[in-house]
Scaffold this motif. Structure first.
Motif, short mmCIF file in Angstrom:
data_model
loop_
_atom_site.label_atom_id
_atom_site.label_comp_id
_atom_site.label_asym_id
_atom_site.label_seq_id
_atom_site.Cartn_x
_atom_site.Cartn_y
_atom_site.Cartn_z
N ASN A 25 -105.61 -12.61 77.84
CA ASN A 25 -106.99 -12.14 77.76
C ASN A 25 -107.54 -11.93 76.36
N GLU A 26 -106.65 -11.88 75.36
CA GLU A 26 -107.16 -11.62 74.02
C GLU A 26 -106.27 -12.19 72.93
N LEU A 27 -106.89 -12.31 71.77
CA LEU A 27 -106.21 -12.71 70.54
C LEU A 27 -106.33 -11.53 69.60
N GLU A 28 -105.23 -11.14 69.01
CA GLU A 28 -105.25 -10.03 68.07
C GLU A 28 -104.63 -10.50 66.76
N ILE A 29 -105.36 -10.28 65.67
CA ILE A 29 -104.83 -10.61 64.35
C ILE A 29 -104.89 -9.34 63.51
N CYS A 30 -103.81 -9.09 62.82
CA CYS A 30 -103.70 -7.92 61.96
C CYS A 30 -103.31 -8.42 60.57
N ILE A 31 -104.13 -8.10 59.59
CA ILE A 31 -103.87 -8.53 58.21
C ILE A 31 -103.70 -7.27 57.37
N SER A 32 -102.54 -7.17 56.72
CA SER A 32 -102.21 -6.01 55.90
C SER A 32 -101.91 -6.45 54.49
N ASP A 33 -102.16 -5.54 53.54
CA ASP A 33 -101.80 -5.81 52.15
C ASP A 33 -101.60 -4.49 51.42
N ASN A 34 -100.93 -4.56 50.30
CA ASN A 34 -100.69 -3.37 49.49
C ASN A 34 -101.53 -3.37 48.21
N ALA A 35 -102.67 -4.05 48.26
CA ALA A 35 -103.61 -4.04 47.13
C ALA A 35 -104.45 -2.76 47.22
N GLY A 36 -105.43 -2.65 46.37
CA GLY A 36 -106.30 -1.47 46.40
C GLY A 36 -107.07 -1.36 47.70
N ALA A 37 -107.44 -0.14 48.06
CA ALA A 37 -108.15 0.12 49.31
C ALA A 37 -109.47 -0.65 49.35
N PHE A 38 -109.72 -1.28 50.49
CA PHE A 38 -111.00 -1.95 50.72
C PHE A 38 -111.30 -1.90 52.21
N ASP A 39 -112.23 -1.05 52.60
CA ASP A 39 -112.61 -0.84 54.00
C ASP A 39 -113.72 -1.81 54.38
N ILE A 40 -113.37 -2.84 55.16
CA ILE A 40 -114.39 -3.83 55.52
C ILE A 40 -115.49 -3.23 56.39
N SER A 41 -115.19 -2.13 57.09
CA SER A 41 -116.23 -1.52 57.93
C SER A 41 -117.29 -0.82 57.07
N SER A 42 -117.00 -0.58 55.80
CA SER A 42 -117.98 0.07 54.92
C SER A 42 -118.95 -0.93 54.29
N GLN A 70 -110.94 -2.82 63.37
CA GLN A 70 -110.45 -1.50 62.95
C GLN A 70 -109.82 -1.62 61.57
N TYR A 71 -110.07 -0.60 60.74
CA TYR A 71 -109.50 -0.57 59.40
C TYR A 71 -108.75 0.74 59.20
N ASN A 72 -107.60 0.64 58.55
CA ASN A 72 -106.83 1.83 58.16
C ASN A 72 -106.29 1.62 56.75
N TYR A 73 -106.20 2.72 56.01
CA TYR A 73 -105.53 2.71 54.72
C TYR A 73 -104.55 3.87 54.73
N VAL A 74 -103.27 3.55 54.87
CA VAL A 74 -102.23 4.56 54.95
C VAL A 74 -101.07 4.13 54.05
N SER A 75 -100.56 5.07 53.29
CA SER A 75 -99.41 4.83 52.39
C SER A 75 -99.64 3.62 51.50
N ASN A 76 -100.82 3.57 50.86
CA ASN A 76 -101.18 2.48 49.94
C ASN A 76 -101.18 1.11 50.60
N LYS A 77 -101.54 1.07 51.88
CA LYS A 77 -101.55 -0.19 52.61
C LYS A 77 -102.84 -0.33 53.42
N ASN A 78 -103.58 -1.41 53.14
CA ASN A 78 -104.76 -1.78 53.93
C ASN A 78 -104.30 -2.46 55.20
N THR A 79 -104.92 -2.14 56.32
CA THR A 79 -104.65 -2.86 57.56
C THR A 79 -105.98 -3.09 58.27
N VAL A 80 -106.26 -4.36 58.56
CA VAL A 80 -107.44 -4.74 59.35
C VAL A 80 -106.92 -5.35 60.64
#
Length: 146
Positions: free
Chosen positions: A72-89, A120-130
């Motif tokens: 029923n769905e496709l889910e993609i999660c892209i994470s990085d340890n670069a500086g925080a960047f909230d795409i929802s902002s 959804q966006y999260n920044y936890v422990s110096n890690k961006n996750t979209v």
């Protein structure tokens, strides 16, 4: 049915190109329908290229891509340890304005947010996750028109 795959790449364009070939072969092998395939490719290209573009020369940046395909769905999660960047902002680009008045940048993020049903966006422990979720109109494992 649930199919999971992950990739890990460094902060450079050559690795992105190799990832992109493997990513598309995987989508083809699992017969992801064309609209879902398009959405996944736009998300991967826009988000990963932004990480690389805005963190040049940072060799310690690691990018992780996780893909989950279900009926029923496709889910993609892209994470990085670069500086925080909230795409929802990122503010939505006002396309009613004259083209010369529109600031450069942001259109790719707009497109990504519009193609997916959930962002959804999260920044936890110096890690961006979209985390992006695309809801399929048909089974995600079948090519449209088959």
């Amino acid at each position: 049915m649930k199919i999971e795959k992950s990739w890990r790449l460094s902060n450079n364009l050559d690795e992105y190109k190799s990832f992109n070939r493997e990513f598309n072969l995987f989508l083809e092998e699992h017969r992801v329908e064309s609209n879902g395939n398009y959405a996944l490719n736009v998300a991967a290209e826009e988000l990963i290229s932004n990480i690389i573009k805005f963190n040049p020369g940072l060799e310690n940046v690691v990018i992780t891509v996780e893909l989950i395909i279900t009926d029923n769905e496709l889910e993609i999660c892209i994470s990085d340890n670069a500086g925080a960047f909230d795409i929802s902002s990122v503010e939505k680009t006002d396309l009613t304005r004259d083209l010369a008045e529109i600031d450069v940048g942001g259109l790719g993020i707009d497109l990504v947010k519009n193609l997916f049903h959930s962002c959804q966006y999260n920044y936890v422990s110096n890690k961006n996750t979209v985390r992006l979720i695309y809801l399929c109109n048909e089974n995600c494992d079948s090519i449209q028109g088959d």
